[in-house]
Design an enzyme around this catalytic site. Structure first.
Site, PDB file in Angstrom:
ATOM      1  CE  LYS A  16      -3.857  -1.131 -10.399  1.00 58.77           C
ATOM      2  NZ  LYS A  16      -3.166  -2.097  -9.361  1.00 58.77           N
ATOM      3  CE1 TYR A  56      -4.660   1.366  -4.777  1.00 52.84           C
ATOM      4  CE2 TYR A  56      -3.441   3.066  -6.005  1.00 52.84           C
ATOM      5  CZ  TYR A  56      -3.971   1.723  -6.058  1.00 52.84           C
ATOM      6  OH  TYR A  56      -3.817   0.919  -7.177  1.00 52.84           O
ATOM      7  CG  ASN A 158      -2.322  -5.463  -9.837  1.00 53.69           C
ATOM      8  OD1 ASN A 158      -2.456  -4.100 -10.723  1.00 53.69           O
ATOM      9  ND2 ASN A 158      -2.557  -5.631  -8.672  1.00 53.69           N
ATOM     10  CG  HIS A 161      -8.460   0.226  -8.452  1.00 52.36           C
ATOM     11  ND1 HIS A 161      -8.235  -0.102  -7.190  1.00 52.36           N
ATOM     12  CD2 HIS A 161      -9.649   0.647  -8.433  1.00 52.36           C
ATOM     13  CE1 HIS A 161      -9.141   0.127  -6.377  1.00 52.36           C
ATOM     14  NE2 HIS A 161     -10.338   0.712  -7.121  1.00 52.36           N
ATOM     15  CD  GLU A 172     -11.749   2.549  -4.822  1.00 51.64           C
ATOM     16  OE1 GLU A 172     -10.914   1.992  -4.296  1.00 51.64           O
ATOM     17  OE2 GLU A 172     -12.287   1.972  -5.908  1.00 51.64           O
TER      18      GLU A 172
HETATM   19  P1  GDP Z   1      -6.094  -4.823  -5.039  1.00 50.64           P
HETATM   20  O1  GDP Z   1      -7.472  -4.159  -4.412  1.00 50.64           O
HETATM   21  O2  GDP Z   1      -6.216  -6.163  -5.565  1.00 50.64           O
HETATM   22  O3  GDP Z   1      -5.651  -4.010  -6.192  1.00 50.64           O
HETATM   23  O4  GDP Z   1      -5.312  -4.875  -3.962  1.00 50.64           O
HETATM   24  P2  GDP Z   1      -5.147  -3.868  -2.488  1.00 50.64           P
HETATM   25  O5  GDP Z   1      -6.160  -2.826  -2.721  1.00 50.64           O
HETATM   26  O6  GDP Z   1      -4.792  -4.783  -1.416  1.00 50.64           O
HETATM   27  O7  GDP Z   1      -3.528  -3.152  -2.988  1.00 50.64           O
HETATM   28  C1  GDP Z   1      -3.435  -2.206  -3.841  1.00 50.64           C
HETATM   29  C2  GDP Z   1      -2.137  -2.132  -4.640  1.00 50.64           C
HETATM   30  O8  GDP Z   1      -1.208  -1.867  -3.505  1.00 50.64           O
HETATM   31  C3  GDP Z   1      -1.932  -3.487  -5.166  1.00 50.64           C
HETATM   32  O9  GDP Z   1      -2.534  -3.435  -6.722  1.00 50.64           O
HETATM   33  C4  GDP Z   1      -0.497  -3.586  -5.243  1.00 50.64           C
HETATM   34  O10 GDP Z   1       0.108  -2.763  -6.374  1.00 50.64           O
HETATM   35  C5  GDP Z   1       0.037  -3.068  -4.105  1.00 50.64           C
HETATM   36  N1  GDP Z   1      -0.141  -4.153  -3.056  1.00 50.64           N
HETATM   37  C6  GDP Z   1      -0.968  -4.689  -2.331  1.00 50.64           C
HETATM   38  N2  GDP Z   1      -0.396  -5.798  -1.504  1.00 50.64           N
HETATM   39  C7  GDP Z   1       0.684  -5.553  -1.839  1.00 50.64           C
HETATM   40  C8  GDP Z   1       1.990  -6.225  -1.126  1.00 50.64           C
HETATM   41  O11 GDP Z   1       1.682  -7.399  -0.209  1.00 50.64           O
HETATM   42  N3  GDP Z   1       3.080  -6.151  -1.526  1.00 50.64           N
HETATM   43  C9  GDP Z   1       3.445  -5.080  -2.522  1.00 50.64           C
HETATM   44  N4  GDP Z   1       4.695  -5.008  -2.873  1.00 50.64           N
HETATM   45  N5  GDP Z   1       2.425  -4.364  -2.934  1.00 50.64           N
HETATM   46  C10 GDP Z   1       1.130  -4.823  -2.762  1.00 50.64           C
HETATM   47 MG    MG Z   2      -7.920  -2.548  -3.463  1.00 46.65          MG
END
Ligand code: GDP
Ligand code: MG
Length: 203
Positions: A16, A56, A158, A161, A172
């Protein structure tokens, strides 16, 4: 080896904007490379908001799921969520992700090998860097938290991705790469990683 062999599993990784800006491209690639996985595509690009929305939306329930999770984290932190409707909160998370993911270039890659999805997720660490284990990329190189990101009204930084499962990865990858950008080739180390008979090593 046939195309369905375990060693053909693929996953998408996107470094990212914060990973690029923190000069961590090489360090991040090193972690995946050393695990024995093979990089089969790579490029730097500036994503558009439309690409981020499609990315997403590969999981049609993304907004609802992420909204539900976000509402929980607001409550855990003792804060009032912006809405009690998961879709509305999820829409807000999506908008913040669009802002974050289009602020500077990213590096997109496809990695291939046995258990590619799981191994990349393990090396990457859990979504929130504050609670990611030491030894994972997110745990070692960044400090963000849900509470800080939520109270500042921005996406959590973070670094990476990484696809969540094989089905997600296969949906994806075509969003980020044309077929001709993905190279099928053999790495010499695959003999010691996967060969059953291990012949041809001694002279
Ligand atoms: P990843 O696969 O570990 O990146 O997580 P996810 O696919 O669940 O979520 C994608 C992105 O959405 C994450 O990298 C975060 O930026 C955001 N996100 C996910 N869960 C949360 C949450 O509980 N709170 C907030 N504020 N952002 C979230
Ligand atoms: Mg994810």
């Amino acid at each position: 080896m046939n195309m369905n062999h375990h060693s053909k599993e693929r996953t998408l990784v996107v470094i990212k904007p914060d990973g690029v800006q923190r000069s961590l491209i090489g360090e991040i690639i090193k972690r995946y490379e050393q695990s024995g996985l093979k990089m089969i595509a790579i490029k730097m690009l500036l994503p558009t908001e439309e690409m981020i929305e499609s990315h997403y939306s590969v999981d049609p329930d993304f907004k609802k799921k992420v909204g539900t999770k976000a509402i929980e984290s607001y409550k855990e932190a003792g804060d009032k969520p912006p809405s009690d409707d998961p879709e509305t909160v999820g829409e807000g998370v999506m908008n913040r992700l669009k802002n974050y993911m289009t602020c500077s270039p990213v590096v997109a890659m496809v990695w291939q090998g046995a258990h590619a999805v799981e191994l990349v997720r393990k090396a990457t660490g859990t979504t929130e860097p504050r609670t990611s284990d030491v030894g994972t990329i997110r745990g070692d190189y960044v400090l963000d938290s849900y509470s800080m990101a939520d109270s500042d009204g921005r996406a959590i930084r973070n670094l990476i991705h990484a696809s969540g499962n094989v089905e997600e990865a296969e949906k994806e990858i075509p969003l980020w790469f044309d077929k001709k950008e993905i190279i099928q080739y053999k790495l010499v180390q695959e003999t010691i990683l996967y060969d059953v008979n291990l012949d041809g090593l001694l002279e």
